[in-house]
Enzyme design. Structure first.
Site, PDB file in Angstrom:
ATOM      1  N   PHE A   1     -30.100 -27.251 -51.408  1.00  0.00           N
ATOM      2  CA  PHE A   1     -29.808 -27.945 -52.669  1.00  0.00           C
ATOM      3  C   PHE A   1     -29.226 -29.308 -52.315  1.00  0.00           C
ATOM      4  O   PHE A   1     -28.101 -29.389 -51.804  1.00  0.00           O
ATOM      5  CB  PHE A   1     -28.796 -27.092 -53.441  1.00  0.00           C
ATOM      6  CG  PHE A   1     -28.448 -27.549 -54.828  1.00  0.00           C
ATOM      7  CD1 PHE A   1     -29.266 -27.246 -55.902  1.00  0.00           C
ATOM      8  CD2 PHE A   1     -27.268 -28.243 -55.062  1.00  0.00           C
ATOM      9  CE1 PHE A   1     -28.921 -27.620 -57.195  1.00  0.00           C
ATOM     10  CE2 PHE A   1     -26.918 -28.626 -56.352  1.00  0.00           C
ATOM     11  CZ  PHE A   1     -27.748 -28.316 -57.429  1.00  0.00           C
TER      12      PHE A   1
ATOM     13  N   THR B   1     -14.807 -29.271 -56.965  1.00  0.00           N
ATOM     14  CA  THR B   1     -13.460 -28.992 -56.451  1.00  0.00           C
ATOM     15  C   THR B   1     -12.617 -28.319 -57.537  1.00  0.00           C
ATOM     16  O   THR B   1     -12.990 -28.306 -58.718  1.00  0.00           O
ATOM     17  CB  THR B   1     -12.759 -30.305 -56.032  1.00  0.00           C
ATOM     18  OG1 THR B   1     -12.571 -31.103 -57.208  1.00  0.00           O
ATOM     19  CG2 THR B   1     -13.574 -31.090 -54.999  1.00  0.00           C
ATOM     20  N   SER B   2     -11.444 -27.822 -57.142  1.00  0.00           N
ATOM     21  CA  SER B   2     -10.544 -27.215 -58.138  1.00  0.00           C
ATOM     22  C   SER B   2     -10.174 -28.228 -59.223  1.00  0.00           C
ATOM     23  O   SER B   2     -10.064 -27.876 -60.410  1.00  0.00           O
ATOM     24  CB  SER B   2      -9.274 -26.684 -57.464  1.00  0.00           C
ATOM     25  OG  SER B   2      -9.585 -25.554 -56.693  1.00  0.00           O
TER      26      SER B   2
ATOM     27  N   GLU C   1     -19.226 -26.950 -54.733  1.00  0.00           N
ATOM     28  CA  GLU C   1     -19.694 -26.589 -56.085  1.00  0.00           C
ATOM     29  C   GLU C   1     -18.651 -26.985 -57.144  1.00  0.00           C
ATOM     30  O   GLU C   1     -18.416 -26.261 -58.111  1.00  0.00           O
ATOM     31  CB  GLU C   1     -20.097 -25.113 -56.158  1.00  0.00           C
ATOM     32  CG  GLU C   1     -21.236 -24.825 -55.192  1.00  0.00           C
ATOM     33  CD  GLU C   1     -22.168 -23.718 -55.613  1.00  0.00           C
ATOM     34  OE1 GLU C   1     -22.189 -23.354 -56.797  1.00  0.00           O
ATOM     35  OE2 GLU C   1     -22.900 -23.240 -54.729  1.00  0.00           O
TER      36      GLU C   1
HETATM   37  C1  LIG Z   1     -19.357 -26.738 -46.066  1.00  0.00           C
HETATM   38  C2  LIG Z   1     -19.859 -27.506 -47.243  1.00  0.00           C
HETATM   39  C3  LIG Z   1     -21.082 -27.147 -47.812  1.00  0.00           C
HETATM   40  C4  LIG Z   1     -21.593 -27.883 -48.885  1.00  0.00           C
HETATM   41  N1  LIG Z   1     -22.833 -27.567 -49.398  1.00  0.00           N
HETATM   42  C5  LIG Z   1     -23.412 -28.395 -50.298  1.00  0.00           C
HETATM   43  C6  LIG Z   1     -24.790 -28.223 -50.693  1.00  0.00           C
HETATM   44  O1  LIG Z   1     -25.452 -27.268 -50.295  1.00  0.00           O
HETATM   45  N2  LIG Z   1     -25.345 -29.122 -51.540  1.00  0.00           N
HETATM   46  C7  LIG Z   1     -24.647 -30.182 -52.028  1.00  0.00           C
HETATM   47  O2  LIG Z   1     -25.226 -30.981 -52.777  1.00  0.00           O
HETATM   48  N3  LIG Z   1     -23.333 -30.390 -51.680  1.00  0.00           N
HETATM   49  C8  LIG Z   1     -22.727 -29.537 -50.826  1.00  0.00           C
HETATM   50  N4  LIG Z   1     -21.416 -29.729 -50.435  1.00  0.00           N
HETATM   51  C9  LIG Z   1     -20.698 -30.882 -50.983  1.00  0.00           C
HETATM   52  C10 LIG Z   1     -19.567 -30.499 -51.937  1.00  0.00           C
HETATM   53  O3  LIG Z   1     -20.093 -30.034 -53.133  1.00  0.00           O
HETATM   54  C11 LIG Z   1     -18.670 -31.741 -52.075  1.00  0.00           C
HETATM   55  O4  LIG Z   1     -17.964 -31.878 -50.860  1.00  0.00           O
HETATM   56  C12 LIG Z   1     -17.729 -31.640 -53.262  1.00  0.00           C
HETATM   57  O5  LIG Z   1     -18.446 -31.746 -54.465  1.00  0.00           O
HETATM   58  C13 LIG Z   1     -16.641 -32.709 -53.248  1.00  0.00           C
HETATM   59  O6  LIG Z   1     -17.173 -33.980 -53.021  1.00  0.00           O
HETATM   60  P1  LIG Z   1     -16.542 -34.917 -51.882  1.00  0.00           P
HETATM   61  O7  LIG Z   1     -16.442 -34.114 -50.641  1.00  0.00           O
HETATM   62  O8  LIG Z   1     -17.349 -36.166 -51.826  1.00  0.00           O
HETATM   63  O9  LIG Z   1     -15.082 -35.222 -52.384  1.00  0.00           O
HETATM   64  P2  LIG Z   1     -14.651 -36.342 -53.462  1.00  0.00           P
HETATM   65  O10 LIG Z   1     -15.499 -36.246 -54.675  1.00  0.00           O
HETATM   66  O11 LIG Z   1     -14.573 -37.655 -52.778  1.00  0.00           O
HETATM   67  O12 LIG Z   1     -13.187 -35.861 -53.841  1.00  0.00           O
HETATM   68  C14 LIG Z   1     -12.035 -36.131 -53.029  1.00  0.00           C
HETATM   69  C15 LIG Z   1     -10.791 -35.659 -53.797  1.00  0.00           C
HETATM   70  O13 LIG Z   1     -10.691 -36.397 -55.033  1.00  0.00           O
HETATM   71  C16 LIG Z   1     -10.619 -35.487 -56.126  1.00  0.00           C
HETATM   72  N5  LIG Z   1     -11.284 -36.090 -57.295  1.00  0.00           N
HETATM   73  C17 LIG Z   1     -12.489 -36.705 -57.354  1.00  0.00           C
HETATM   74  N6  LIG Z   1     -12.745 -37.114 -58.590  1.00  0.00           N
HETATM   75  C18 LIG Z   1     -11.694 -36.740 -59.360  1.00  0.00           C
HETATM   76  C19 LIG Z   1     -11.368 -36.868 -60.741  1.00  0.00           C
HETATM   77  N7  LIG Z   1     -12.191 -37.437 -61.627  1.00  0.00           N
HETATM   78  N8  LIG Z   1     -10.160 -36.375 -61.161  1.00  0.00           N
HETATM   79  C20 LIG Z   1      -9.319 -35.753 -60.307  1.00  0.00           C
HETATM   80  N9  LIG Z   1      -9.580 -35.604 -58.987  1.00  0.00           N
HETATM   81  C21 LIG Z   1     -10.757 -36.084 -58.525  1.00  0.00           C
HETATM   82  C22 LIG Z   1     -11.333 -34.229 -55.645  1.00  0.00           C
HETATM   83  O14 LIG Z   1     -10.943 -33.070 -56.390  1.00  0.00           O
HETATM   84  C23 LIG Z   1     -10.873 -34.174 -54.195  1.00  0.00           C
HETATM   85  O15 LIG Z   1      -9.597 -33.606 -54.125  1.00  0.00           O
HETATM   86  C24 LIG Z   1     -20.856 -28.977 -49.407  1.00  0.00           C
HETATM   87  C25 LIG Z   1     -19.610 -29.299 -48.851  1.00  0.00           C
HETATM   88  C26 LIG Z   1     -19.123 -28.593 -47.780  1.00  0.00           C
HETATM   89  C27 LIG Z   1     -17.796 -29.012 -47.191  1.00  0.00           C
END
Ligand SMILES: Cc1cc2nc3c(=O)[nH]c(=O)nc-3n(C[C@H](O)[C@H](O)[C@H](O)COP(=O)(O)OP(=O)(O)OC[C@H]3O[C@@H](n4cnc5c(N)ncnc54)[C@H](O)[C@@H]3O)c2cc1C
Length: 383
Positions: free
Chosen positions: A123, A365-366, A363
């Site tokens: 995905f 974050t919290s 999927e």
């Molecule tokens: C092992 C692993 C497997 C994964 N598998 C998939 C996959 O199969 N397909 C896929 O598409 N993705 C996948 N992901 C990606 C995952 O869904 C993202 O890492 C996740 O959505 C968070 O995005 P980010 O890491 O860019 O963090 P960011 O979006 O940069 O967030 C960083 C911090 O800011 C906070 N934050 C961001 N926006 C806001 C807001 N508006 N208000 C308050 N807080 C906020 C977040 O909660 C977090 O604490 C995977 C990630 C990992 C680590």
């Protein structure tokens, strides 16, 4: 309200318990250390029907309702979250989305192979620059005659290096934000698509997590899944259901933490007595037990709502939020019960904690789950 299992559901649960004990449990430590689950597990998951759950039988599915799907993902989570993730992504995010939005041709091309474990799906939503803010993704799909040419990159893609097809989200029109996003089914052997395994993960070490790079990847226009410009809502609806299986996997982690803590506390003696006799150890164990029950009930409620055709999205966010945070707490409490031995990977609880940690991140974050729940309650979107 009847919280008992039907005969079919109980049979599926027994099948999953047996599968975990036979095919997964003996290999968990070795796979974690090797940073790779044995790939033959994919075919085995297909053969036992776990990659076809809830899919229509005419497309190779094994039927079953969403509670049966929960029970299987819970058991797989108890065994190894790296394996549970294979099913949650290939079946939960990819096959079920093809079944819901695909053309007849797309369903016939992919679903029987995916359900049998002869092909695997991934995905592709997250990008290096957009995680939580997925609607602003930058990957572009430009129409060229009856093809699309795709350029961009995708980050942290579960099953990425193993997958045969990626359900890819790319911007295909100039409409702003998420309105310009469309979904595509891209075979991973298409020229121009390269994959790099991401090493050094804290947990889920056995899982093939990858970065995908797309350079002039050309696909037929018929590779688009669903209507143009609806890709983001397709992704969000896939993730809403996907959150149920993540939550169920977290229940499995929490249950494994409980089983391990109770077992170890009964064996270990200090000060001439079983540590299970100390009230502070019992507090750790009872805190885990309450979390297991609460997370399981929230998760089963989502399955029940889906199977009854009712709105489930907010309930899925609540279940995913609670169960993922609970899995971290439970694994951490279990590690405390194990003392120093919990810190060594011959014992199961350290891996449970490492694997649990990602559940509050992916999927949604919290924090994002809280925004979804808050939006549903207030009617005001914070993002
Ligand atoms: C092992 C692993 C497997 C994964 N598998 C998939 C996959 O199969 N397909 C896929 O598409 N993705 C996948 N992901 C990606 C995952 O869904 C993202 O890492 C996740 O959505 C968070 O995005 P980010 O890491 O860019 O963090 P960011 O979006 O940069 O967030 C960083 C911090 O800011 C906070 N934050 C961001 N926006 C806001 C807001 N508006 N208000 C308050 N807080 C906020 C977040 O909660 C977090 O604490 C995977 C990630 C990992 C680590």
């Amino acid at each position: 309200m009847d919280l008992g299992l039907s005969e079919e559901q109980a049979a599926v649960r027994r099948l999953a318990e047996d599968f975990v004990d036979r095919e997964i449990a003996p290999h968990v430590v070795a796979w974690d250390r090797a940073e790779e689950v044995d790939r033959s597990i994919v075919k085995k998951l297909g053969e036992v029907g776990f990659l076809g759950l809830t899919l229509d039988e005419e497309y190779g599915g094994s039927g079953g309702d969403h509670l049966a799907y929960c029970l299987v993902t819970e058991e797989l989570g108890r065994g190894d979250s790296s394996v549970r993730g294979i099913v949650s992504v290939s079946l939960g995010l990819v096959s079920k989305t093809i079944q819901a939005y695909g053309s007849e041709e797309q369903k016939r091309a992919w679903l029987p192979r995916l359900a049998a474990g002869d092909a695997l799906g991934c995905f592709g939503l997250t990008e290096p620059g957009t995680g939580s803010d997925a609607g602003n993704l930058a990957t572009r799909a430009v129409r060229d005659g009856d093809t699309y040419v795709i350029n961009g990159s995708k980050m942290f893609i579960t099953n990425g290096t193993w997958a045969d097809v990626v359900l890819l989200f790319a911007r295909s029109t100039d409409a702003p934000g998420h309105k310009g996003v469309s979904a595509f089914l891209v075979p991973t052997d298409t020229p121009g698509l390269t994959r790099r395994t991401i090493h050094g993960k804290l947990g889920l070490r056995g899982q093939a997590t990858a970065e995908l790079v797309l350079e002039d990847v050309r696909v037929p226009a018929s590779a688009m899944l669903g209507p143009e410009g609806k890709g983001f809502s397709i992704a969000m609806s896939a993730l809403a259901k996907g959150r149920m299986s993540v939550a169920a996997g977290c229940v499995g982690i929490a249950q494994a933490a409980l089983d391990a803590a109770v077992g170890y506390a009964g064996e270990r003696e200090q000060f001439g007595r079983s540590i299970a006799s100390y009230q502070l150890v019992q507090e750790l164990i009872s805190d885990i037990a309450v979390d297991v029950d609460a997370a399981r009930l929230l998760t089963w409620r989502v399955a029940d709502l889906i199977d009854r055709g009712e709105d489930f999205a907010t309930a899925a966010s609540k279940a995913k939020l609670y169960a993922s945070e609970a899995a971290v707490r439970c694994a951490n409490n279990a590690l405390q019960v194990f003392g120093g031995y919990g810190y060594i990977d011959e014992y199961p609880v350290g891996k449970l904690l490492r694997d649990a940690r990602v559940m509050t991140l992916y999927e949604g974050t919290s924090q994002i789950q809280k925004l979804i729940i808050g939006r549903a309650l207030t009617g005001v979107s914070a993002f």
